[in-house]
Structures are given as C-alpha cells and as structure tokens.
Motif scaffolding. Structure first.
Motif, mmCIF file in Angstrom:
data_model
loop_
_atom_site.group_PDB
_atom_site.id
_atom_site.type_symbol
_atom_site.label_atom_id
_atom_site.label_comp_id
_atom_site.label_asym_id
_atom_site.label_seq_id
_atom_site.Cartn_x
_atom_site.Cartn_y
_atom_site.Cartn_z
ATOM 1 N N ALA A 165 8.224 0.517 -19.423
ATOM 2 C CA ALA A 165 7.962 1.773 -18.722
ATOM 3 C C ALA A 165 6.589 2.252 -19.172
ATOM 4 O O ALA A 165 6.216 2.091 -20.331
ATOM 5 C CB ALA A 165 9.026 2.806 -19.043
ATOM 6 N N ARG A 166 5.827 2.793 -18.251
ATOM 7 C CA ARG A 166 4.493 3.312 -18.559
ATOM 8 C C ARG A 166 4.458 4.782 -18.198
ATOM 9 O O ARG A 166 5.022 5.205 -17.189
ATOM 10 C CB ARG A 166 3.415 2.553 -17.779
ATOM 11 N N GLY A 167 3.745 5.549 -19.045
ATOM 12 C CA GLY A 167 3.674 6.989 -18.829
ATOM 13 C C GLY A 167 2.300 7.543 -19.116
ATOM 14 O O GLY A 167 1.303 6.811 -19.145
ATOM 15 N N ARG A 168 2.248 8.820 -19.370
ATOM 16 C CA ARG A 168 0.995 9.568 -19.553
ATOM 17 C C ARG A 168 0.028 8.826 -20.482
ATOM 18 O O ARG A 168 0.382 8.443 -21.591
ATOM 19 C CB ARG A 168 1.301 10.947 -20.107
ATOM 20 N N GLY A 169 -1.194 8.630 -19.990
ATOM 21 C CA GLY A 169 -2.245 8.020 -20.785
ATOM 22 C C GLY A 169 -2.284 6.507 -20.748
ATOM 23 O O GLY A 169 -3.176 5.910 -21.341
ATOM 24 N N ASP A 170 -1.354 5.869 -20.065
ATOM 25 C CA ASP A 170 -1.368 4.410 -19.988
ATOM 26 C C ASP A 170 -2.324 3.940 -18.894
ATOM 27 O O ASP A 170 -2.313 4.460 -17.778
ATOM 28 C CB ASP A 170 0.031 3.856 -19.715
ATOM 29 N N LEU A 171 -3.150 2.936 -19.238
ATOM 30 C CA LEU A 171 -4.051 2.270 -18.293
ATOM 31 C C LEU A 171 -3.335 1.031 -17.786
ATOM 32 O O LEU A 171 -2.872 0.213 -18.582
ATOM 33 C CB LEU A 171 -5.357 1.888 -18.993
ATOM 34 N N ILE A 172 -3.232 0.901 -16.477
ATOM 35 C CA ILE A 172 -2.481 -0.190 -15.878
ATOM 36 C C ILE A 172 -3.329 -0.874 -14.810
ATOM 37 O O ILE A 172 -3.965 -0.224 -13.995
ATOM 38 C CB ILE A 172 -1.184 0.344 -15.240
ATOM 39 N N GLY A 173 -3.341 -2.197 -14.833
ATOM 40 C CA GLY A 173 -3.999 -2.962 -13.787
ATOM 41 C C GLY A 173 -5.420 -3.361 -14.083
ATOM 42 O O GLY A 173 -6.096 -3.933 -13.229
ATOM 43 N N GLU A 174 -5.911 -3.128 -15.298
ATOM 44 C CA GLU A 174 -7.313 -3.411 -15.614
ATOM 45 C C GLU A 174 -7.623 -4.907 -15.644
ATOM 46 O O GLU A 174 -8.738 -5.320 -15.333
ATOM 47 C CB GLU A 174 -7.719 -2.749 -16.934
ATOM 48 N N LEU A 175 -6.653 -5.737 -15.973
ATOM 49 C CA LEU A 175 -6.923 -7.177 -16.052
ATOM 50 C C LEU A 175 -7.209 -7.774 -14.676
ATOM 51 O O LEU A 175 -8.077 -8.643 -14.536
ATOM 52 C CB LEU A 175 -5.763 -7.908 -16.724
ATOM 53 N N ALA A 176 -6.509 -7.325 -13.664
ATOM 54 C CA ALA A 176 -6.750 -7.832 -12.314
ATOM 55 C C ALA A 176 -8.148 -7.461 -11.825
ATOM 56 O O ALA A 176 -8.725 -8.162 -10.998
ATOM 57 C CB ALA A 176 -5.700 -7.305 -11.345
ATOM 58 N N ALA B 245 8.148 4.982 -5.161
ATOM 59 C CA ALA B 245 6.978 4.413 -4.477
ATOM 60 C C ALA B 245 6.392 3.283 -5.329
ATOM 61 O O ALA B 245 6.418 3.323 -6.555
ATOM 62 C CB ALA B 245 5.919 5.481 -4.234
ATOM 63 N N VAL B 246 5.852 2.270 -4.673
ATOM 64 C CA VAL B 246 5.221 1.142 -5.358
ATOM 65 C C VAL B 246 3.731 1.444 -5.487
ATOM 66 O O VAL B 246 3.041 1.637 -4.485
ATOM 67 C CB VAL B 246 5.459 -0.181 -4.597
ATOM 68 N N LEU B 247 3.234 1.470 -6.726
ATOM 69 C CA LEU B 247 1.817 1.712 -6.982
ATOM 70 C C LEU B 247 1.018 0.427 -6.837
ATOM 71 O O LEU B 247 -0.121 0.432 -6.383
ATOM 72 C CB LEU B 247 1.593 2.296 -8.381
ATOM 73 N N MET B 248 1.609 -0.682 -7.277
ATOM 74 C CA MET B 248 0.997 -2.001 -7.112
ATOM 75 C C MET B 248 2.120 -3.030 -7.067
ATOM 76 O O MET B 248 3.175 -2.823 -7.654
ATOM 77 C CB MET B 248 -0.008 -2.306 -8.219
ATOM 78 N N ARG B 249 1.865 -4.108 -6.342
ATOM 79 C CA ARG B 249 2.893 -5.120 -6.146
ATOM 80 C C ARG B 249 2.474 -6.448 -6.763
ATOM 81 O O ARG B 249 1.336 -6.890 -6.597
ATOM 82 C CB ARG B 249 3.165 -5.290 -4.654
ATOM 83 N N GLN B 250 3.412 -7.079 -7.462
ATOM 84 C CA GLN B 250 3.194 -8.392 -8.061
ATOM 85 C C GLN B 250 2.715 -9.357 -6.977
ATOM 86 O O GLN B 250 3.256 -9.408 -5.883
ATOM 87 C CB GLN B 250 4.510 -8.891 -8.669
ATOM 88 N N GLY B 251 1.643 -10.097 -7.286
ATOM 89 C CA GLY B 251 1.098 -11.075 -6.347
ATOM 90 C C GLY B 251 -0.059 -10.551 -5.515
ATOM 91 O O GLY B 251 -0.861 -11.329 -5.020
ATOM 92 N N ASP B 252 -0.158 -9.227 -5.344
ATOM 93 C CA ASP B 252 -1.295 -8.653 -4.606
ATOM 94 C C ASP B 252 -2.558 -8.756 -5.461
ATOM 95 O O ASP B 252 -2.491 -8.710 -6.683
ATOM 96 C CB ASP B 252 -1.046 -7.184 -4.254
ATOM 97 N N MET B 253 -3.690 -8.861 -4.815
ATOM 98 C CA MET B 253 -4.961 -8.873 -5.540
ATOM 99 C C MET B 253 -5.274 -7.449 -6.007
ATOM 100 O O MET B 253 -5.053 -6.489 -5.276
ATOM 101 C CB MET B 253 -6.092 -9.399 -4.660
ATOM 102 N N GLY B 254 -5.812 -7.333 -7.208
ATOM 103 C CA GLY B 254 -6.116 -6.024 -7.763
ATOM 104 C C GLY B 254 -7.526 -5.581 -7.429
ATOM 105 O O GLY B 254 -8.478 -6.330 -7.595
ATOM 106 N N GLU B 255 -7.653 -4.352 -6.946
ATOM 107 C CA GLU B 255 -8.959 -3.777 -6.644
ATOM 108 C C GLU B 255 -9.188 -2.480 -7.418
ATOM 109 O O GLU B 255 -10.241 -1.882 -7.304
ATOM 110 C CB GLU B 255 -9.079 -3.494 -5.153
ATOM 111 N N TYR B 256 -8.183 -2.061 -8.193
ATOM 112 C CA TYR B 256 -8.288 -0.811 -8.924
ATOM 113 C C TYR B 256 -7.291 -0.819 -10.072
ATOM 114 O O TYR B 256 -6.373 -1.621 -10.122
ATOM 115 C CB TYR B 256 -8.033 0.399 -8.016
#
Length: 185
Positions: free
Chosen positions: A124-135, A89-100
């Motif tokens: 690769a990202r796993g347990r405890g990684d924060l992803i998408g905060e810059l958007a 499953a895709v959690l976030m897609r390159q080019g989409d605007m980030g809201e979370y």
C-alpha cells in the motif's frame, strides 16, 4: 477550448486552478477518469501560495527529492499536475508504458501484481510516496497496477519535468540509483 483545428497540434496546453496542464492531442486516456477539486477552504480556479508551500514541504520529505533547494521544490510543486482519483480508480496499469510518476498527497493506493491466474496486493502506498519513477527512466512498461483504495490526491510529474529535474540537479541521479538498488533488494 475555442481553437479551430486544435487536434492538428502535437500538444495542447491549458491552465487549471493556476497550474499548467499538458494534454497530447489525439491520445486516448487509458487511465480511469479523474476529477479536480478545490482544496478545503479554496475556491475553484484559485491557487494559494500556502498550497504550493505545503506541496513543496511534502516533496522535500520524498527521499528522491532530498537535497533540492526550496525554489526547486516550489517549481516542481507548481509544474506538477494535481489529480484527484475516486476510490477504486486505476492510477496506472501494469503493462502500460509510463509517461509520468505520482507523489501521493492524500489517500492510500494499493500496488497490485497481476498474473494470468490471479492478482495480489503486494503493498500500500500513501502520503509522500513516489510511484512510477522507474518507468520514466527505463522506457519500460509498468511493473504493477496502482489502484486507489480510497479517494487519492496525487501530484503527477511528467517525463519532461522529471528529466529536467535530473539534468538540473545531479544529486537526484544518486538518489535515483539508491531507489533502484533498494527495489532490486
């Protein structure tokens, strides 16, 4: 929901498993389907304090949230949405605007850079990684796609919660600057 004309509202709020969930009316879900499942030993619709405590401990281990009080971490764990994504499953897609942003609770997700000709897994990202905060802070499109390698459970932190945390806890601004600086390296 049984509200007549609920689509005339800007936002519709629901409770799921003891957590507040926000949906913007009329917005099409651009992400892959997601399912919510009870944690091991937990009945559907039942929230345990120990689960919130485990999530707060996980959030404490995330460098961005260093210095937050236990009560702030508990509040963040409570306000974040728990999402479960199936493998691929895709959690976030390159080019989409980030809201979370996401904090991965369980599982592994691949960070993929897509070009016109190809796509490459760069991390690769796993347990405890924060992803998408810059958007969330730049109001810019996502710089990469995040795809579940296996089943991924993540806490989804909304832009509103993110900015409230920045306002209430000035030390997070310093943490964020350090994260941005590391990414530019």
């Amino acid at each position: 929901s049984d509200l007549a004309g609920e689509n005339s509202f800007d936002r519709v709020f629901t409770m799921a498993r003891g957590r507040l969930s926000e949906e913007t009316a009329g917005a099409a879900a651009a992400e892959a389907p997601e399912t919510e499942t009870p944690a091991e030993g937990e009945e559907a619709g039942e929230e345990t304090g120990s689960e919130l405590q485990r999530e707060a401990r996980l959030l404490r281990s995330v460098p961005f949230f260093e210095g937050l009080t236990q009560s702030a971490l508990m509040l963040l764990a409570f306000t974040a949405e728990r999402k479960v994504f199936a493998a691929e499953a895709v959690l976030m897609r390159q080019g989409d605007m980030g809201e979370y942003a996401y904090v991965i609770v369980e599982g592994t997700a691949d960070v993929i850079i897509e070009t016109v000709d190809d796509s490459s897994i760069i991390a690769a990202r796993g347990r405890g990684d924060l992803i998408g905060e810059l958007a969330l802070i730049c109001d810019a499109p996502r710089t990469a796609t995040l795809k579940a390698r296996d089943e991924v459970t993540a806490l989804r932190i909304s832009r509103d919660v993110f900015f409230e945390m920045l306002r209430e806890h000035p030390q997070l601004n310093t943490n964020l600057l350090l994260i941005i600086a590391r990414r530019f390296e």
